[in-house]
Scaffold this motif. Structure first.
Motif, PDB file in Angstrom:
ATOM      1  N   ARG A 187      -5.900 -17.934   8.881  1.00 61.35           N
ATOM      2  CA  ARG A 187      -6.424 -17.450   7.599  1.00 61.35           C
ATOM      3  C   ARG A 187      -6.907 -16.008   7.715  1.00 61.35           C
ATOM      4  O   ARG A 187      -6.679 -15.191   6.823  1.00 61.35           O
ATOM      5  CB  ARG A 187      -7.572 -18.341   7.118  1.00 61.35           C
ATOM      6  CG  ARG A 187      -7.122 -19.588   6.390  1.00 61.35           C
ATOM      7  CD  ARG A 187      -8.263 -20.228   5.627  1.00 61.35           C
ATOM      8  NE  ARG A 187      -9.380 -20.607   6.480  1.00 61.35           N
ATOM      9  CZ  ARG A 187      -9.538 -21.792   7.056  1.00 61.35           C
ATOM     10  NH1 ARG A 187      -8.645 -22.734   6.870  1.00 61.35           N
ATOM     11  NH2 ARG A 187     -10.596 -22.039   7.810  1.00 61.35           N
ATOM     12  N   GLN A 188      -7.567 -15.695   8.832  1.00 61.59           N
ATOM     13  CA  GLN A 188      -8.031 -14.324   9.040  1.00 61.59           C
ATOM     14  C   GLN A 188      -6.854 -13.362   9.133  1.00 61.59           C
ATOM     15  O   GLN A 188      -6.879 -12.275   8.545  1.00 61.59           O
ATOM     16  CB  GLN A 188      -8.881 -14.237  10.307  1.00 61.59           C
ATOM     17  CG  GLN A 188     -10.251 -14.867  10.163  1.00 61.59           C
ATOM     18  CD  GLN A 188     -11.025 -14.853  11.470  1.00 61.59           C
ATOM     19  OE1 GLN A 188     -10.465 -14.585  12.527  1.00 61.59           O
ATOM     20  NE2 GLN A 188     -12.310 -15.158  11.398  1.00 61.59           N
ATOM     21  N   LEU A 189      -5.818 -13.757   9.859  1.00 64.76           N
ATOM     22  CA  LEU A 189      -4.625 -12.911   9.965  1.00 64.76           C
ATOM     23  C   LEU A 189      -3.969 -12.729   8.598  1.00 64.76           C
ATOM     24  O   LEU A 189      -3.561 -11.618   8.231  1.00 64.76           O
ATOM     25  CB  LEU A 189      -3.626 -13.518  10.953  1.00 64.76           C
ATOM     26  CG  LEU A 189      -4.034 -13.494  12.429  1.00 64.76           C
ATOM     27  CD1 LEU A 189      -3.024 -14.260  13.268  1.00 64.76           C
ATOM     28  CD2 LEU A 189      -4.168 -12.067  12.919  1.00 64.76           C
ATOM     29  N   ASP A 190      -3.876 -13.818   7.839  1.00 60.98           N
ATOM     30  CA  ASP A 190      -3.289 -13.734   6.499  1.00 60.98           C
ATOM     31  C   ASP A 190      -4.105 -12.817   5.601  1.00 60.98           C
ATOM     32  O   ASP A 190      -3.556 -12.021   4.836  1.00 60.98           O
ATOM     33  CB  ASP A 190      -3.189 -15.123   5.865  1.00 60.98           C
ATOM     34  CG  ASP A 190      -2.134 -15.990   6.532  1.00 60.98           C
ATOM     35  OD1 ASP A 190      -1.284 -15.426   7.254  1.00 60.98           O
ATOM     36  OD2 ASP A 190      -2.167 -17.224   6.331  1.00 60.98           O
ATOM     37  N   GLN A 191      -5.423 -12.923   5.715  1.00 61.26           N
ATOM     38  CA  GLN A 191      -6.291 -12.085   4.892  1.00 61.26           C
ATOM     39  C   GLN A 191      -6.128 -10.607   5.258  1.00 61.26           C
ATOM     40  O   GLN A 191      -6.037  -9.751   4.376  1.00 61.26           O
ATOM     41  CB  GLN A 191      -7.746 -12.507   5.069  1.00 61.26           C
ATOM     42  CG  GLN A 191      -8.709 -11.758   4.166  1.00 61.26           C
ATOM     43  CD  GLN A 191     -10.138 -12.232   4.340  1.00 61.26           C
ATOM     44  OE1 GLN A 191     -10.403 -13.093   5.166  1.00 61.26           O
ATOM     45  NE2 GLN A 191     -11.037 -11.673   3.584  1.00 61.26           N
ATOM     46  N   GLN A 192      -6.057 -10.316   6.555  1.00 56.72           N
ATOM     47  CA  GLN A 192      -5.850  -8.936   6.987  1.00 56.72           C
ATOM     48  C   GLN A 192      -4.504  -8.414   6.500  1.00 56.72           C
ATOM     49  O   GLN A 192      -4.396  -7.273   6.043  1.00 56.72           O
ATOM     50  CB  GLN A 192      -5.922  -8.833   8.507  1.00 56.72           C
ATOM     51  CG  GLN A 192      -7.311  -9.041   9.068  1.00 56.72           C
ATOM     52  CD  GLN A 192      -7.313  -9.100  10.580  1.00 56.72           C
ATOM     53  OE1 GLN A 192      -6.256  -9.059  11.205  1.00 56.72           O
ATOM     54  NE2 GLN A 192      -8.491  -9.211  11.171  1.00 56.72           N
ATOM     55  N   PHE A 193      -3.480  -9.260   6.563  1.00 50.25           N
ATOM     56  CA  PHE A 193      -2.153  -8.871   6.085  1.00 50.25           C
ATOM     57  C   PHE A 193      -2.188  -8.565   4.590  1.00 50.25           C
ATOM     58  O   PHE A 193      -1.649  -7.554   4.133  1.00 50.25           O
ATOM     59  CB  PHE A 193      -1.154  -9.994   6.381  1.00 50.25           C
ATOM     60  CG  PHE A 193       0.224  -9.729   5.874  1.00 50.25           C
ATOM     61  CD1 PHE A 193       1.047  -8.822   6.509  1.00 50.25           C
ATOM     62  CD2 PHE A 193       0.696 -10.379   4.743  1.00 50.25           C
ATOM     63  CE1 PHE A 193       2.325  -8.569   6.038  1.00 50.25           C
ATOM     64  CE2 PHE A 193       1.963 -10.135   4.264  1.00 50.25           C
ATOM     65  CZ  PHE A 193       2.783  -9.226   4.917  1.00 50.25           C
ATOM     66  N   GLU A 209      -4.775  -7.664   2.823  1.00 50.08           N
ATOM     67  CA  GLU A 209      -5.539  -6.438   2.595  1.00 50.08           C
ATOM     68  C   GLU A 209      -4.673  -5.209   2.854  1.00 50.08           C
ATOM     69  O   GLU A 209      -4.699  -4.241   2.091  1.00 50.08           O
ATOM     70  CB  GLU A 209      -6.782  -6.412   3.486  1.00 50.08           C
ATOM     71  CG  GLU A 209      -7.864  -7.380   3.050  1.00 50.08           C
ATOM     72  CD  GLU A 209      -9.020  -7.453   4.032  1.00 50.08           C
ATOM     73  OE1 GLU A 209      -8.959  -6.781   5.096  1.00 50.08           O
ATOM     74  OE2 GLU A 209      -9.975  -8.190   3.746  1.00 50.08           O
ATOM     75  N   ARG A 210      -3.894  -5.247   3.949  1.00 50.02           N
ATOM     76  CA  ARG A 210      -2.995  -4.123   4.245  1.00 50.02           C
ATOM     77  C   ARG A 210      -1.949  -3.963   3.152  1.00 50.02           C
ATOM     78  O   ARG A 210      -1.650  -2.847   2.718  1.00 50.02           O
ATOM     79  CB  ARG A 210      -2.317  -4.318   5.598  1.00 50.02           C
ATOM     80  CG  ARG A 210      -3.186  -3.859   6.755  1.00 50.02           C
ATOM     81  CD  ARG A 210      -2.440  -3.926   8.065  1.00 50.02           C
ATOM     82  NE  ARG A 210      -2.835  -5.183   8.704  1.00 50.02           N
ATOM     83  CZ  ARG A 210      -2.025  -6.038   9.295  1.00 50.02           C
ATOM     84  NH1 ARG A 210      -0.758  -5.783   9.393  1.00 50.02           N
ATOM     85  NH2 ARG A 210      -2.473  -7.154   9.818  1.00 50.02           N
ATOM     86  N   ASN A 225      -1.619  -0.242  -3.556  1.00 48.08           N
ATOM     87  CA  ASN A 225      -2.485   0.669  -4.309  1.00 48.08           C
ATOM     88  C   ASN A 225      -2.092   2.124  -4.068  1.00 48.08           C
ATOM     89  O   ASN A 225      -2.091   2.936  -4.997  1.00 48.08           O
ATOM     90  CB  ASN A 225      -3.949   0.451  -3.922  1.00 48.08           C
ATOM     91  CG  ASN A 225      -4.478  -0.872  -4.425  1.00 48.08           C
ATOM     92  OD1 ASN A 225      -3.928  -1.470  -5.343  1.00 48.08           O
ATOM     93  ND2 ASN A 225      -5.543  -1.348  -3.815  1.00 48.08           N
ATOM     94  N   GLU A 226      -1.750   2.436  -2.820  1.00 45.08           N
ATOM     95  CA  GLU A 226      -1.334   3.799  -2.497  1.00 45.08           C
ATOM     96  C   GLU A 226      -0.043   4.156  -3.231  1.00 45.08           C
ATOM     97  O   GLU A 226       0.082   5.240  -3.804  1.00 45.08           O
ATOM     98  CB  GLU A 226      -1.125   3.907  -0.983  1.00 45.08           C
ATOM     99  CG  GLU A 226      -0.836   5.300  -0.487  1.00 45.08           C
ATOM    100  CD  GLU A 226      -0.713   5.327   1.021  1.00 45.08           C
ATOM    101  OE1 GLU A 226       0.182   6.044   1.514  1.00 45.08           O
ATOM    102  OE2 GLU A 226      -1.494   4.644   1.698  1.00 45.08           O
ATOM    103  N   LYS A 227       0.887   3.220  -3.257  1.00 39.10           N
ATOM    104  CA  LYS A 227       2.158   3.441  -3.947  1.00 39.10           C
ATOM    105  C   LYS A 227       1.928   3.614  -5.449  1.00 39.10           C
ATOM    106  O   LYS A 227       2.509   4.503  -6.085  1.00 39.10           O
ATOM    107  CB  LYS A 227       3.086   2.252  -3.683  1.00 39.10           C
ATOM    108  CG  LYS A 227       4.493   2.441  -4.157  1.00 39.10           C
ATOM    109  CD  LYS A 227       5.366   1.275  -3.727  1.00 39.10           C
ATOM    110  CE  LYS A 227       6.792   1.455  -4.172  1.00 39.10           C
ATOM    111  NZ  LYS A 227       7.635   0.325  -3.768  1.00 39.10           N
ATOM    112  N   GLU A 228       1.069   2.789  -6.016  1.00 39.94           N
ATOM    113  CA  GLU A 228       0.762   2.879  -7.449  1.00 39.94           C
ATOM    114  C   GLU A 228       0.080   4.211  -7.771  1.00 39.94           C
ATOM    115  O   GLU A 228       0.358   4.830  -8.799  1.00 39.94           O
ATOM    116  CB  GLU A 228      -0.139   1.709  -7.863  1.00 39.94           C
ATOM    117  CG  GLU A 228      -0.527   1.702  -9.318  1.00 39.94           C
ATOM    118  CD  GLU A 228       0.639   1.498 -10.256  1.00 39.94           C
ATOM    119  OE1 GLU A 228       0.523   1.895 -11.432  1.00 39.94           O
ATOM    120  OE2 GLU A 228       1.680   0.959  -9.837  1.00 39.94           O
ATOM    121  N   GLU A 229      -0.784   4.658  -6.866  1.00 44.34           N
ATOM    122  CA  GLU A 229      -1.469   5.935  -7.069  1.00 44.34           C
ATOM    123  C   GLU A 229      -0.465   7.089  -7.076  1.00 44.34           C
ATOM    124  O   GLU A 229      -0.540   7.985  -7.930  1.00 44.34           O
ATOM    125  CB  GLU A 229      -2.506   6.140  -5.962  1.00 44.34           C
ATOM    126  CG  GLU A 229      -3.385   7.345  -6.151  1.00 44.34           C
ATOM    127  CD  GLU A 229      -4.445   7.430  -5.071  1.00 44.34           C
ATOM    128  OE1 GLU A 229      -4.587   8.520  -4.492  1.00 44.34           O
ATOM    129  OE2 GLU A 229      -5.100   6.406  -4.814  1.00 44.34           O
TER     130      GLU A 229
END
Length: 115
Positions: free
Chosen positions: A46-52, A54-55, A61-65
């Motif tokens: 779950r932690q790995l999935d959450q980190q993935f 988030e990345r 978000n960067e692409k949308e910006e």
């Protein structure tokens, strides 16, 4: 009054009313170098999935910006072009009015001379 003994489990009178108990299950004791249990594996996953996620969200978000910046630049370029065309039309109209005034004046002067 007697002096209190601050050790765990010893009362003022010195009598032991309750005995300390160990864990009921032997597997609940901490064992070094043990294999991870299924819930620990799930927690790590779950932690790995959450980190993935988030990345991925950060990249999204960067692409949308960047996309919004391109749209904004395009919009500004169009507005500048429209403003320039508006000024050109205004200048042409003002020039046409000026030329028309000159023609009328010349026509009037010519008519006055012919009298």
């Amino acid at each position: 009054m007697a002096v209190k003994n601050l050790e765990k489990g010893i009362n003022v009178s010195g009598r032991v009313w309750k005995s300390e108990k160990d864990a009921f299950r032997a597997t609940s004791k901490v064992i070094k170098n043990k294999k991870l249990t299924s819930w620990e594996l799930k927690r790590e996953q779950r932690q790995l999935d959450q980190q993935f996620k988030e990345r991925m969200n950060a990249l999204k978000n960067e692409k949308e910006e960047e996309r919004q910046q391109r749209i904004k630049a395009l919009r500004e370029r169009r507005e500048k072009k429209e403003e320039k065309e508006r000024y050109e039309r205004l200048a042409a109209r003002m020039h046409a009015k000026k030329v028309e005034r000159m023609r009328r004046r010349e026509k009037r002067n010519k008519a006055l001379k012919e009298r």
